[in-house]
Design an enzyme around this catalytic site. Structure first.
Site, short mmCIF file in Angstrom:
data_model
loop_
_atom_site.label_atom_id
_atom_site.label_comp_id
_atom_site.label_asym_id
_atom_site.label_seq_id
_atom_site.Cartn_x
_atom_site.Cartn_y
_atom_site.Cartn_z
CE LYS A 276 -3.85 -1.87 2.85
NZ LYS A 276 -4.94 -1.83 1.56
NE ARG A 350 -10.99 -9.58 -1.75
CZ ARG A 350 -11.32 -8.70 -2.66
NH1 ARG A 350 -11.72 -9.11 -3.81
NH2 ARG A 350 -11.46 -7.47 -2.19
#
Ligand code: BES
Ligand code: MN
Ligand code: ZN
Length: 500
Positions: A276, A350
């Site tokens: 990120k 996820r």
């Protein structure tokens, strides 16, 4: 906060601050306000008129009683809004604002009588306690100079003798629900160098011990044996060992249901090799907020004795880049046998949840599963920071979750699991890719991905990426971790248990 119930008259109630409520559309003062106003020689009416206090929600005024015929040196009046449509949330927010103000005025104790139109005594007492405790919450353990101003005691005033038991029950529930929420807030506010997967496991141990709950901690090797390749893949780049936490609460007697609650437990999300940028990484200590919600919930369950079997699952790990980290393009196999190509190592939540869901299906066989996850930036774009997204494969379950959120005063909005977007999750070499090749709808795509691991069982997914942490002060708390989901889950479990 020390809590007590008082049934004496308001002018007889002793506290550093007396907290009363007023509706916006009350032509005359309520009997409660009138009695206090009279003891104050009409000061309250004069101040309310001078300040144009209209009783709007969030509005607050106060007077000092010095020397007048009152046992409390200060009186605070909180706006309750219009009578029509007033509810528990109105009382929570009024209690929160007033408790904060009382504290900041130097009060150490407060007594509150916040009678919203049509709200039964039990709900009123519960909302008053929740509001006061949540509103005065602070996370100051790393500050050398802690504020000397603390609200240490709250008295809930219930004038009706017949309502004593109901008010007492409401206060106890409010105390437990608020304490659980504060536990969750603390965990979210703690930095990632403290809250590691091992820390979460230890905290789970403490909670299990205190509440005589079942607890299993699976180590990396145990998870590998079970075939949790998706979860293990995320964990492989970190020096911190992963911990898969399985808490269980079994009621005495017959359980009405078996519910699995799953919390995303990424204790820090750097993005992995798909790192990120600095701005996006800064707050990623909060990527375990779902896990914190599960721990908060389980701290409360033993005290509530609901006739529901509840399992709490947390696949805890960091998501870090390193020489051992998972690569973009890697293929992993989840516990249900599906293979996943890693399109982006930053779509890690996820992956961990996929294995937690598959574990729930196989090892727990729940009647329903609910997960909470700071899953996507896309849900923040869609719903902003004031609402959580609810995805569900089952309409009745979605309805119950939304009903519970409404009762808890937590804003949630149903989102669609639009089947056609599943196409974007195709991989050339695996059953699924963990990101979509299509643009947009990122929160929906993440939900569709996870649905493949639920084996068609009733499942709801709460995307709390926008709501788990607040950059500004909120009606029920300061900046920081919000504890979102704890009270919704408690309301949910109370409702399916047949209690309200
Ligand atoms: N933990 C983040 C989601 C997130 C974003 C939470 C902002 C709170 C605030 C999640 O793991 C993530 O990185 N999601 C990516 C998915 C993308 C790579 C498909 C996202 O939303 O950008
Ligand atoms: Mn991520
Ligand atoms: Zn994440």
């Amino acid at each position: 906060m020390k809590l007590s119930l008082s049934q004496s008259g308001l002018t007889e109630t002793r506290a550093d601050a007396l907290i009363l409520g007023r509706h916006a559309d009350e032509a005359r003062l309520s009997p409660a306000l009138a009695s206090v106003d009279e003891a104050l020689g009409g000061l309250l009416t004069r101040v309310m008129a001078a300040e144009k206090f209209e009783g709007k929600p969030g509005q607050l005024t106060h007077v000092h009683a010095d020397g007048r015929r009152l046992r409390a040196p200060r009186v605070l009046v909180a706006g309750l809004g219009p009578k029509k449509g007033s509810n528990a949330e109105v009382v929570r927010r009024a209690a929160s604002a007033a408790a904060r103000r009382a504290r900041d005025l130097g009060a150490r104790s407060a007594a509150a009588y916040l009678a919203a139109d049509g709200l039964p005594a039990r709900a009123r007492a519960q909302a008053t306690v929740e509001g006061a405790v949540l509103g005065t919450y602070r996370f100051d353990r790393y500050l050398k100079e802690k504020s000397p101003k603390q609200l240490e005691a709250l008295t809930v005033v219930e004038p009706e003798g017949r309502q004593r038991a109901a008010a007492g029950e409401g206060m106890r529930a409010g105390e437990v629900w608020a304490a659980a929420t504060c536990l969750t807030r603390d965990l979210v506010n703690e930095p990632a160098n403290v809250v590691t997967p091992s820390f979460l496991a230890r905290r789970a141990q403490e909670i299990a011990k205190a509440g005589r709950l079942g607890l299993k901690i699976l180590e990396r090797a145990d998870c590998a044996k079970l075939g949790m390749g998706a979860y293990i893949g995320v964990a492989q780049g970190s020096e911190e060992p992963p911990k898969f936490i399985h808490l269980s609460y079994t009621p005495k007697g017959r359980a009405r249901r078996r519910v699995a609650i799953i919390g995303k437990g990424i204790t820090f999300d750097s993005g992995g090799l798909d790192l990120k940028p600095a701005d996006g990484m800064y707050r990623m200590k909060d990527d375990m907020a779902g896990a914190a919600t599960v721990l908060g919930l389980f701290s409360a369950l033993p005290k509530l004795r609901l006739p529901v079997e509840v399992h709490g699952l947390i696949a805890a790990t960091e998501n870090m880049p390193s020489g051992t980290a998972q690569r973009p393009g890697d293929v992993v196999r989840a516990m249900n046998g599906l293979t996943i190509e890693i399109g982006n190592t930053d779509a890690e939540g996820r992956l961990t949840l996929a294995d937690a869901l598959a574990y729930a299906v196989r090892e727990i066989k729940p009647s329903e599963m609910i997960d909470l996850a700071t899953l996507t930036g896309a849900i923040v774009i869609a719903l902003g920071q004031g609402m959580s997204g609810v995805f569900a494969s089952d309409d009745p379950l979605a309805g119950r979750v939304l009903g519970a959120a409404e009762a808890a005063g937590e804003k949630m909005w149903r989102m669609p699991l639009h089947d056609e977007y599943k196409d974007g999750l195709k991989s050339d070499i695996a059953d699924l890719n963990n990101i979509s090749s299509q643009r947009g709808g990122g929160a929906i795509v993440a939900g569709l991905f996870m649905r493949d691991f639920t084996d068609g069982k009733p499942w709801a997914h709460l995307d709390i990426a926008g709501t788990a942490f607040s950059e500004r002060e909120l009606p029920l708390g300061p900046k920081g971790g919000t504890g979102v989901g704890v009270r919704t889950l408690l309301a949910y479990l109370s409702a399916v248990a047949g209690r309200r």
